[in-house]
Scaffold this motif. Sequence first.
Motif, PDB file in Angstrom:
ATOM      1  N   ALA A  45       0.818  -1.214   0.000  1.00 14.42           N
ATOM      2  CA  ALA A  45       0.000   0.000   0.000  1.00 14.42           C
ATOM      3  C   ALA A  45       0.851   1.263   0.000  1.00 14.42           C
ATOM      4  CB  ALA A  45      -0.933  -0.002   1.208  1.00 14.42           C
ATOM      5  N   ASP A  46       2.135   1.154   0.364  1.00 12.01           N
ATOM      6  CA  ASP A  46       2.993   2.332   0.323  1.00 12.01           C
ATOM      7  C   ASP A  46       3.219   2.794  -1.112  1.00 12.01           C
ATOM      8  OD1 ASP A  46       4.629  -0.063  -0.060  1.00 12.01           O
ATOM      9  OD2 ASP A  46       6.343   1.312  -0.086  1.00 12.01           O
ATOM     10  N   VAL A  47       3.046   1.890  -2.068  1.00 12.18           N
ATOM     11  CA  VAL A  47       3.161   2.248  -3.490  1.00 12.18           C
ATOM     12  C   VAL A  47       1.778   2.517  -4.074  1.00 12.18           C
ATOM     13  CG1 VAL A  47       3.917   1.481  -5.783  1.00 12.18           C
ATOM     14  CG2 VAL A  47       5.292   0.943  -3.761  1.00 12.18           C
ATOM     15  N   THR A  48       0.877   1.541  -3.934  1.00 10.45           N
ATOM     16  CA  THR A  48      -0.496   1.711  -4.411  1.00 10.45           C
ATOM     17  C   THR A  48      -1.390   0.664  -3.760  1.00 10.45           C
ATOM     18  OG1 THR A  48      -1.960   1.680  -6.343  1.00 10.45           O
ATOM     19  CG2 THR A  48      -0.014   0.273  -6.442  1.00 10.45           C
ATOM     20  N   PRO A  49      -2.595   1.044  -3.384  1.00  6.18           N
ATOM     21  CA  PRO A  49      -3.531   0.063  -2.826  1.00  6.18           C
ATOM     22  C   PRO A  49      -4.250  -0.748  -3.899  1.00  6.18           C
ATOM     23  CG  PRO A  49      -4.524   2.234  -2.775  1.00  6.18           C
ATOM     24  CD  PRO A  49      -3.125   2.417  -3.308  1.00  6.18           C
ATOM     25  N   LYS A  50      -4.007  -0.453  -5.174  1.00  3.79           N
ATOM     26  CA  LYS A  50      -4.745  -1.117  -6.256  1.00  3.79           C
ATOM     27  C   LYS A  50      -3.805  -1.591  -7.362  1.00  3.79           C
ATOM     28  CE  LYS A  50      -5.675   3.479  -8.187  1.00  3.79           C
ATOM     29  NZ  LYS A  50      -6.650   4.367  -8.825  1.00  3.79           N
ATOM     30  N   ALA A  51      -2.800  -2.378  -6.984  1.00  5.07           N
ATOM     31  CA  ALA A  51      -1.842  -2.877  -7.958  1.00  5.07           C
ATOM     32  C   ALA A  51      -2.511  -3.814  -8.966  1.00  5.07           C
ATOM     33  CB  ALA A  51      -0.703  -3.611  -7.246  1.00  5.07           C
ATOM     34  N   VAL A  52      -2.057  -3.738 -10.217  1.00  3.50           N
ATOM     35  CA  VAL A  52      -2.578  -4.633 -11.247  1.00  3.50           C
ATOM     36  C   VAL A  52      -1.995  -6.026 -11.036  1.00  3.50           C
ATOM     37  CG1 VAL A  52      -2.874  -2.770 -12.909  1.00  3.50           C
ATOM     38  CG2 VAL A  52      -0.708  -4.024 -12.840  1.00  3.50           C
ATOM     39  N   PRO A  53      -2.659  -7.059 -11.537  1.00  2.00           N
ATOM     40  CA  PRO A  53      -2.116  -8.422 -11.377  1.00  2.00           C
ATOM     41  C   PRO A  53      -0.700  -8.523 -11.927  1.00  2.00           C
ATOM     42  CG  PRO A  53      -4.380  -8.498 -12.189  1.00  2.00           C
ATOM     43  CD  PRO A  53      -3.971  -7.051 -12.222  1.00  2.00           C
ATOM     44  N   GLY A  54       0.173  -9.132 -11.157  1.00  2.00           N
ATOM     45  CA  GLY A  54       1.556  -9.338 -11.590  1.00  2.00           C
ATOM     46  C   GLY A  54       2.502  -8.197 -11.281  1.00  2.00           C
ATOM     47  N   ALA A  55       2.002  -7.081 -10.766  1.00  2.00           N
ATOM     48  CA  ALA A  55       2.886  -5.959 -10.441  1.00  2.00           C
ATOM     49  C   ALA A  55       3.808  -6.336  -9.292  1.00  2.00           C
ATOM     50  CB  ALA A  55       2.065  -4.729 -10.072  1.00  2.00           C
ATOM     51  N   GLU A  56       5.064  -5.958  -9.426  1.00  2.00           N
ATOM     52  CA  GLU A  56       6.071  -6.244  -8.408  1.00  2.00           C
ATOM     53  C   GLU A  56       6.787  -4.952  -8.035  1.00  2.00           C
ATOM     54  OE1 GLU A  56       7.906 -10.488  -9.608  1.00  2.00           O
ATOM     55  OE2 GLU A  56       8.017  -8.973 -11.199  1.00  2.00           O
ATOM     56  N   CYS A  57       7.275  -4.902  -6.805  1.00  4.27           N
ATOM     57  CA  CYS A  57       7.995  -3.718  -6.350  1.00  4.27           C
ATOM     58  C   CYS A  57       9.282  -4.124  -5.638  1.00  4.27           C
ATOM     59  CB  CYS A  57       7.125  -2.893  -5.398  1.00  4.27           C
ATOM     60  SG  CYS A  57       5.767  -2.019  -6.227  1.00  4.27           S
ATOM     61  N   GLY A  58      10.228  -3.198  -5.604  1.00  4.69           N
ATOM     62  CA  GLY A  58      11.506  -3.459  -4.941  1.00  4.69           C
ATOM     63  C   GLY A  58      12.241  -2.166  -4.697  1.00  4.69           C
ATOM     64  N   TRP A  59      13.531  -2.293  -4.369  1.00  6.11           N
ATOM     65  CA  TRP A  59      14.361  -1.143  -4.035  1.00  6.11           C
ATOM     66  C   TRP A  59      15.685  -1.220  -4.789  1.00  6.11           C
ATOM     67  CZ3 TRP A  59      12.083   2.498  -1.059  1.00  6.11           C
ATOM     68  CH2 TRP A  59      11.032   2.111  -0.224  1.00  6.11           C
ATOM     69  N   VAL A  60      16.200  -0.070  -5.180  1.00 10.73           N
ATOM     70  CA  VAL A  60      17.532   0.037  -5.777  1.00 10.73           C
ATOM     71  C   VAL A  60      18.273   1.139  -5.036  1.00 10.73           C
ATOM     72  CG1 VAL A  60      18.840   0.634  -7.844  1.00 10.73           C
ATOM     73  CG2 VAL A  60      16.799  -0.795  -8.052  1.00 10.73           C
ATOM     74  N   LYS A  61      19.458   0.811  -4.552  1.00  4.31           N
ATOM     75  CA  LYS A  61      20.237   1.758  -3.761  1.00  4.31           C
ATOM     76  C   LYS A  61      21.201   2.533  -4.664  1.00  4.31           C
ATOM     77  CE  LYS A  61      21.482   0.417   0.295  1.00  4.31           C
ATOM     78  NZ  LYS A  61      22.168  -0.265   1.432  1.00  4.31           N
TER      79      LYS A  61
END
Length: 507
Positions: A45-61
């Motif tokens: 939810a910090d990115v979006t409460p309504k992610a589309v199917p298959g959406a992925e999130c991560g971090w890059v430093k």
Amino acid sequence: MVVTAGGVSGATAPRPADAKGASTSAPVLPARFTQQKVQWTACGADVTPKAVPGAECGWVKVPVDYAAPNGETVKLRVSRVQAKDHAHRLGSLVFNPGGPGAGGAADVADGNWQAGEQARARYDLVGFDPRGTAGSGQIKCPDGVAQEPENPPRTEAEATKAFADGARRARACQRASGAVLAHMDSVSVARDMDVLRTVLGDAKLNYTGFSYGTFIGQQYLKLFPGKVGRMVLDGVVNPAADMRQVARLDVKTSDDAVRRYAHDLVARGDHRLGSTTEEILRTLTTFATKLDRKPLRAAGGEEFTNAALSTYLGMAVTGEVSWKRLTPALVAALHGDVSALDRLDAGAAGESGGGKPTPQEQRTEENESVSMSGVLCLDSPSAPKSPKEMLDTADAFAKQSPLFGRSYAWQMIDCATWPIAPTGAAEPVKASGAAPVLLVSYTDDQLTPLANARAVHRQLDHSSLLVRTGQGHGAYASERPSTCTDRAVDRYLVGGQLPDKTVTCPA
């Protein structure tokens, strides 16, 4: 850049690109940046409460300061939706929505931006929140600091107070935000994109930048010409224009939009504001002048000034959908009732799905405003530097446009009082050795006029310009799709086939 206790003391001079296409103006990055692995997980939810199917999130430093890569770091929030035709995947297509100050991770994760059908099938779509925005170390300002003046100052005493308040506000933001505030510039963001390209495993950066995202793409072109894959710049910013030139063009563009609105009224036989285009313009200009001398009172008791008229009018003329409601609101205002303009503003928000913003949406909007200043004030030179210079500039702008000039000039107050010196320069983009670039623009774009795209088309030897007929901002993969535009852009992204040097698509 070199960071001192007082902020930015200077910028590393650019050097020619090396044989691999990367600028040598910063030290080689340690492997902990270039060889990091993204841990992709479901978007929260910090990115979006309504992610589309298959959406992925991560971090890059990435390093805060590329001149000192062993110093502080910032984590970039990134999102990904993998290619639908994975067997024929072409790599990643990185997206930036502009702003400046807007995050792009949510736009990809929630499907707000999906590219064209063919590109969506062949590319992993990747969004990211640029440093200091949204989920990537959001810069912030504490509550309770002095706010910007509601009405443009007219006297030296008012201007001096506005400068003092602005400087106090900016210093508070600097203390609250930390080191990243001095490194919000688009050159640093372009370097971040090259780290992202490496981490994603792509030999070249394939990129679609929208609005101010085109400026970030231009910085990448200059820094890493040999690493450019297929680049689409949609709603183009002209890097050769400084802050005052941009503000003057904004004034002209808004005046032109009002003229189109007036011409449309006459063509439809609506004479409530005047029987000719020129008569309507005189009516509005006279009204603005009267408001300067004697403001009206809004429903809440606050003053309704020329600055308020400028704000409402500037918003309403950006889209033809607002024009029908604008006319009765202006007629009522001319008779002393400005409440209709407030209702017009609320209706526009509801039309776009906004309505009354939630507290979280309000904070996001405020944060984006701070992030915008953080980027623009480093990227753009030539803001007025003293109260007198600002007053003189505002007077000159007001002569150009009684409707918009003074208000638009005073929008430079944040950068006029910013505590960190600009590191950017107003100069044409040159990218010798870079792959060809596709520029896209509407014929009528009030935020990034077609003149910008034409200027950058002249600056880049290897570029094509695709012009979509009509009014809007962001012509590719928009909410109002254009088959001609989307197919032409997709042919380039998927097959590398550029259209002719200049081509026009119908609305």
